[in-house]
Design a protein around this motif. Structure first.
Motif, short mmCIF file in Angstrom:
data_model
loop_
_atom_site.label_atom_id
_atom_site.label_comp_id
_atom_site.label_asym_id
_atom_site.label_seq_id
_atom_site.Cartn_x
_atom_site.Cartn_y
_atom_site.Cartn_z
N PRO A 54 3.58 -0.10 -9.35
CA PRO A 54 2.90 -0.43 -10.62
C PRO A 54 1.42 -0.76 -10.43
O PRO A 54 0.59 -0.35 -11.24
N ARG A 55 1.09 -1.49 -9.36
CA ARG A 55 -0.32 -1.81 -9.11
C ARG A 55 -1.09 -0.55 -8.79
O ARG A 55 -2.21 -0.35 -9.28
N GLN A 58 -0.31 2.50 -9.69
CA GLN A 58 -0.37 3.34 -10.89
C GLN A 58 -1.54 2.95 -11.78
O GLN A 58 -2.19 3.81 -12.38
N ARG A 59 -1.83 1.65 -11.84
CA ARG A 59 -2.96 1.20 -12.65
C ARG A 59 -4.29 1.66 -12.07
O ARG A 59 -5.28 1.80 -12.81
N ARG A 60 -4.34 1.95 -10.78
CA ARG A 60 -5.54 2.49 -10.16
C ARG A 60 -5.59 4.01 -10.26
O ARG A 60 -6.68 4.58 -10.35
N ILE A 103 -4.41 6.10 -12.63
CA ILE A 103 -4.72 6.66 -13.95
C ILE A 103 -6.22 6.77 -14.19
O ILE A 103 -6.70 7.82 -14.63
N PRO A 104 -7.04 5.73 -13.93
CA PRO A 104 -8.49 5.89 -14.14
C PRO A 104 -9.12 6.99 -13.29
O PRO A 104 -10.05 7.68 -13.75
N SER A 151 5.21 6.55 -12.38
CA SER A 151 5.45 5.95 -13.70
C SER A 151 6.92 5.60 -13.90
O SER A 151 7.80 6.18 -13.28
N SER A 201 7.84 4.99 -19.84
CA SER A 201 6.42 5.20 -20.16
C SER A 201 5.91 6.52 -19.61
O SER A 201 4.70 6.74 -19.56
N ASP A 235 2.03 7.84 -20.00
CA ASP A 235 1.13 7.99 -18.86
C ASP A 235 0.62 9.42 -18.76
O ASP A 235 -0.57 9.66 -18.51
#
Length: 435
Positions: free
Chosen positions: A29-30, A32-34, A36-37, A153, A157, A161
């Motif tokens: 999860p951490r 994935q947050r990086r 996507i940008p 993901s 979601s 995503d």
């Protein structure tokens, strides 16, 4: 016997597994947050290259070949190049990760833009076709990036995503066609041939995208996802994408829905600049029309991703097919009206977006995790091959039956998807999480 209060890591022989599993479960999860940008940034740059050159390719093809019948070869070669790149890039991703695969594809696309400029300078139509085919690797990167968004993901979601990455292409893709006139000014200052200035912008955008992917996707999301499953000794051996299609009806439907929706979009969109120019439209009008179409393709994709997660993949695909019907009927009955053609292109983009976002989410969850990269590669191959056929047939159909005939003939592809969807068993979004 273990007491309920005894920590799991105190049990002999089991210490490492719970601890490592917790780390594996918290890291994705951490990451994935990086991820996507980074994918969003690369998609913006890649979208500039795509939007700036795809429509001009058909005009340049007509100019160098001397016939509008060959104008459809621009979209054909671009989608053929994307088709040819899909499986090799998917295999490269499985072996070396998304970082290497996406950056390699962007460099190939930049090389294609240089080749297209060279072809115009020496008046070589076959070389233009080669350049457009190499540029198609940029479309393959665009498609693979949406699947990269699903590597880590959660099922609930997955559509969201994926759709965020699809949406991000809006910025570059809408800006790209509006670079026609500035591109011509820059091209003239650089001494480039007419209709090639925007290709120079594409070179810079694709190389920048390659740098973003190469530098930003560390650690690699696909390799991380594969490593998190490597401890599972019970996992079956991976299958090839074609083997998955042969054994999995849901995968066959998902791949077909994406491919046929894309073919419908390419056939009509690729001929719209030629149709508008033949009726006296300026490059500015053509660029604005294509910009609105591309906005339809990407701007509302998060909405369709939400629908896909909450309402279901197949209902969202059907909604997309309904919008494609509206587009094709408008093109068929009001081809002489610029306003109607513009509205048709907007609905064409919206229908494509709903169908491809939901269909791609269904592709991603229609196979076991170890088989997904191979199935995704085959899906992109089928999507682009269908688009290549649609683009190749669109030119002769336009010459023989006009823009109206092209719109009405394309309804046959939509009918196939609607009929196939009606034959599928209904599944709730939760049920669709399980292949």
């Amino acid at each position: 016997m273990q007491n309920e209060s005894t920590p799991a890591d105190a049990v002999p022989g089991s210490a490492a597994v719970p601890v490592l599993r917790g780390r594996r479960e918290s890291r994705p999860p951490r990451l994935q947050r990086r991820v996507i940008p980074v994918l969003v940034s690369g998609q913006i740059l890649g979208g500039i290259g795509m939007g700036a050159t795809l429509s001009l390719g058909s005009l340049l093809a007509a100019q160098l070949s001397g016939s509008t019948a060959w104008s459809g070869m621009a979209a054909t070669m671009s989608t053929l190049g994307a088709a040819l790149a899909a499986v090799p890039l998917a295999r490269l991703a499985q072996a070396r990760g998304r970082r290497v695969s996406l950056s390699t594809g962007a460099v190939i696309a930049g090389t294609g833009a240089v080749t297209a400029i060279t072809s115009a300078a020496i008046g070589a139509f076959p070389l233009l076709l080669l350049g457009l085919m190499l540029l198609g690797a940029g479309s393959a990167v665009n498609l693979q990036a949406r699947f990269a968004a699903t590597d880590l993901s959660r099922p609930a979601s997955r559509g969201r995503d994926l759709s965020i990455v699809v949406w991000s292409t809006t910025i570059g893709a809408v800006l790209g066609p509006n670079l026609f006139d500035p591109g011509e000014a820059v091209g003239a200052a650089l001494g480039l041939p007419p209709l090639t200035g925007a290709f120079a912008f594409s070179v810079a955008a694709q190389l920048a995208a390659a740098a973003v992917y190469a530098g930003g996707l560390r650690p690699d999301p696909l390799l991380t996802a594969m490593a998190s499953r490597a401890h599972d000794a019970a996992a079956p051996r991976p299958q090839g994408g074609l083997a998955v299609l042969r054994s999995n009806p849901r995968a066959r439907y998902a791949v077909a829905a994406v491919a046929l929706s894309h073919a419908t979009m390419v056939a009509l969109m690729s001929m719209t600049p030629v149709h508008l120019r033949a009726h006296g439209a300026s490059l500015t009008v053509v660029g604005l029309t294509i910009s609105l179409h591309i906005a339809g393709m990407y701007a509302l994709s998060p909405l369709f991703g939400w629908m896909s997660d909450k309402v279901g993949r197949m209902p969202t695909i059907l909604a997309g097919q309904g919008m494609l019907v509206v587009s094709l009927v408008l093109a068929g009955v009001a081809a002489d009206s610029r306003g109607a053609v513009t509205a048709s292109l907007i609905f064409l983009g919206l229908g494509w977006s709903a169908s491809v976002v939901a269909g791609s989410a269904l592709v991603a969850e229609s196979a076991q995790p170890q088989d997904r990269p191979a199935l995704q590669g085959v899906s992109d191959l089928g999507m682009n091959a269908s688009g290549a056929v649609g683009g190749a047939l669109a030119g002769p159909v336009l010459a023989a039956a006009g823009y109206s005939g092209l719109g009405l003939a394309s309804l046959a592809l939509v009918a196939v998807v609607i009929g196939w969807t009606a034959l599928q068993p209904h599944r709730t979004p939760r049920e669709m999480e399980q292949p």
